[in-house]
Design an enzyme around this catalytic site. Sequence first.
Site, mmCIF file in Angstrom:
data_model
loop_
_atom_site.group_PDB
_atom_site.id
_atom_site.type_symbol
_atom_site.label_atom_id
_atom_site.label_comp_id
_atom_site.label_asym_id
_atom_site.label_seq_id
_atom_site.Cartn_x
_atom_site.Cartn_y
_atom_site.Cartn_z
ATOM 1 N N GLY A 1 28.551 178.024 44.957
ATOM 2 C CA GLY A 1 28.853 179.362 45.478
ATOM 3 C C GLY A 1 30.082 180.019 44.878
ATOM 4 C CG ASP B 1 32.943 170.985 47.666
ATOM 5 O OD1 ASP B 1 32.706 170.588 48.826
ATOM 6 O OD2 ASP B 1 32.581 172.100 47.255
ATOM 7 C CE1 TYR C 1 33.840 182.265 57.856
ATOM 8 C CE2 TYR C 1 33.302 184.557 58.322
ATOM 9 C CZ TYR C 1 33.525 183.540 57.413
ATOM 10 O OH TYR C 1 33.430 183.791 56.062
HETATM 11 N N1 LIG Z 1 28.906 184.000 51.126
HETATM 12 C C1 LIG Z 1 29.385 185.031 51.792
HETATM 13 O O1 LIG Z 1 28.664 185.979 52.134
HETATM 14 C C2 LIG Z 1 30.839 185.080 52.148
HETATM 15 C C3 LIG Z 1 31.375 186.288 52.632
HETATM 16 C C4 LIG Z 1 32.722 186.363 52.961
HETATM 17 C C5 LIG Z 1 33.528 185.256 52.815
HETATM 18 N N2 LIG Z 1 32.988 184.094 52.353
HETATM 19 C C6 LIG Z 1 33.885 182.944 52.228
HETATM 20 O O2 LIG Z 1 33.851 182.470 50.904
HETATM 21 C C7 LIG Z 1 34.044 181.068 50.894
HETATM 22 C C8 LIG Z 1 32.921 180.396 50.107
HETATM 23 O O3 LIG Z 1 31.701 180.778 50.664
HETATM 24 P P1 LIG Z 1 30.303 180.369 49.986
HETATM 25 O O4 LIG Z 1 29.329 181.374 50.420
HETATM 26 O O5 LIG Z 1 30.494 180.096 48.555
HETATM 27 O O6 LIG Z 1 30.011 179.020 50.778
HETATM 28 P P2 LIG Z 1 29.132 177.737 50.383
HETATM 29 O O7 LIG Z 1 28.734 177.106 51.669
HETATM 30 O O8 LIG Z 1 28.091 178.075 49.388
HETATM 31 O O9 LIG Z 1 30.229 176.813 49.686
HETATM 32 C C9 LIG Z 1 31.313 176.350 50.429
HETATM 33 C C10 LIG Z 1 31.832 175.080 49.790
HETATM 34 O O10 LIG Z 1 32.914 174.614 50.614
HETATM 35 C C11 LIG Z 1 32.756 173.224 50.778
HETATM 36 N N3 LIG Z 1 33.411 172.753 52.009
HETATM 37 C C12 LIG Z 1 33.014 172.949 53.301
HETATM 38 N N4 LIG Z 1 33.859 172.304 54.135
HETATM 39 C C13 LIG Z 1 34.793 171.700 53.354
HETATM 40 C C14 LIG Z 1 35.915 170.887 53.612
HETATM 41 N N5 LIG Z 1 36.259 170.527 54.868
HETATM 42 N N6 LIG Z 1 36.650 170.446 52.570
HETATM 43 C C15 LIG Z 1 36.319 170.778 51.300
HETATM 44 N N7 LIG Z 1 35.264 171.533 50.973
HETATM 45 C C16 LIG Z 1 34.509 171.991 52.001
HETATM 46 C C17 LIG Z 1 31.258 172.978 50.798
HETATM 47 O O11 LIG Z 1 30.959 171.616 50.480
HETATM 48 C C18 LIG Z 1 30.768 173.966 49.746
HETATM 49 O O12 LIG Z 1 30.715 173.410 48.452
HETATM 50 C C19 LIG Z 1 34.136 180.639 52.351
HETATM 51 O O13 LIG Z 1 35.497 180.540 52.727
HETATM 52 C C20 LIG Z 1 33.474 181.778 53.087
HETATM 53 O O14 LIG Z 1 33.973 181.911 54.407
HETATM 54 C C21 LIG Z 1 31.676 183.976 52.013
#
Ligand SMILES: NC(=O)c1ccc[n+]([C@@H]2O[C@H](COP(=O)([O-])OP(=O)(O)OC[C@H]3O[C@@H](n4cnc5c(N)ncnc54)[C@H](O)[C@@H]3O)[C@@H](O)[C@H]2O)c1
Length: 247
Positions: A21, A41, A153
């Site tokens: 991501g 990760d 959140y």
């Molecule tokens: N995707 C969206 O629409 C969106 C929108 C706004 C903000 N965000 C933020 O962007 C960030 C990434 O989102 P994404 O969509 O790529 O998520 P995703 O779920 O695709 O990836 C998140 C990654 O974080 C890792 N992770 C989770 N818990 C963890 C921990 N305790 N220690 C280490 N790694 C951990 C997971 O293994 C995963 O690889 C997040 O903080 C999310 O809140 C995402």
Amino acid sequence: MNTSTGTHEGRTALVTGAGQGIGQAIAMALAKRGARVIATDLAAPDATVSKIGSNAFALQLDVTREEDWRSVLLQSREIGDVDIVVNNAGYFPHRLIDELDLPTWRKTMATNLDSHFLSVKYFLPAMREKKWGRFIGISSNMVGLAIPGMSHYIASKMAIVGFMRGLANDVAGDGVTANALLPGLINTLATASQSDEQKRSTWEQQAIKRLGEPEDITGAVLFLTSDDAAFITGQALVVDGGQYRVG
Ligand SMILES: NC(=O)c1ccc[n+]([C@@H]2O[C@H](COP(=O)([O-])OP(=O)(O)OC[C@H]3O[C@@H](n4cnc5c(N)ncnc54)[C@H](O)[C@@H]3O)[C@@H](O)[C@H]2O)c1
């Protein structure tokens, strides 16, 4: 980003949640600009590192565990003092307030907020010695939207904005900046369960009418972690195609 100048040559950047991501896209973009990247990760993100090549290293880091931060600090010294930390790992279960329990609340805070404090505790000292450093906290534009079931959140993501604002004051004299990025809806595995209709109903509220991709977030990270952004700190930058507009 298609620009591939060496704006980040000589820097070492640590990215959390870099296995997929947004975190993976950020790790790849920083490397493309010349940074040495420590991709971390829950399990060492080897796939991300093999996509980048020789200038990247995969380390296991559960951001909720202080002992993991300590261990990554020790391991990172073999690679290079960390100049840039991008706290991206996130936890975002949907829970209406009547379903929200204390373990879920605490895991949300530990993942989305404790991580930022712990990263500063372990990586600020070396930045201070070099008189240069960058902390980026990945928040969310959801802090300004009316989305049910996400109170925990939203609280954690708003707290990132507050932490960066406060941190900016305490580290400004050391050449270190701290800023929050607020992405909108982005096409990642985390949002894959939403139907196309659900996604469309979000992106239709944006000025730019398409779903965001992980690569849409990287330009802001590259800018804020570059020398060009040395006078920008304590800010919250929304990167969402113009959905949520702060005055
Ligand atoms: N995707 C969206 O629409 C969106 C929108 C706004 C903000 N965000 C933020 O962007 C960030 C990434 O989102 P994404 O969509 O790529 O998520 P995703 O779920 O695709 O990836 C998140 C990654 O974080 C890792 N992770 C989770 N818990 C963890 C921990 N305790 N220690 C280490 N790694 C951990 C997971 O293994 C995963 O690889 C997040 O903080 C999310 O809140 C995402």
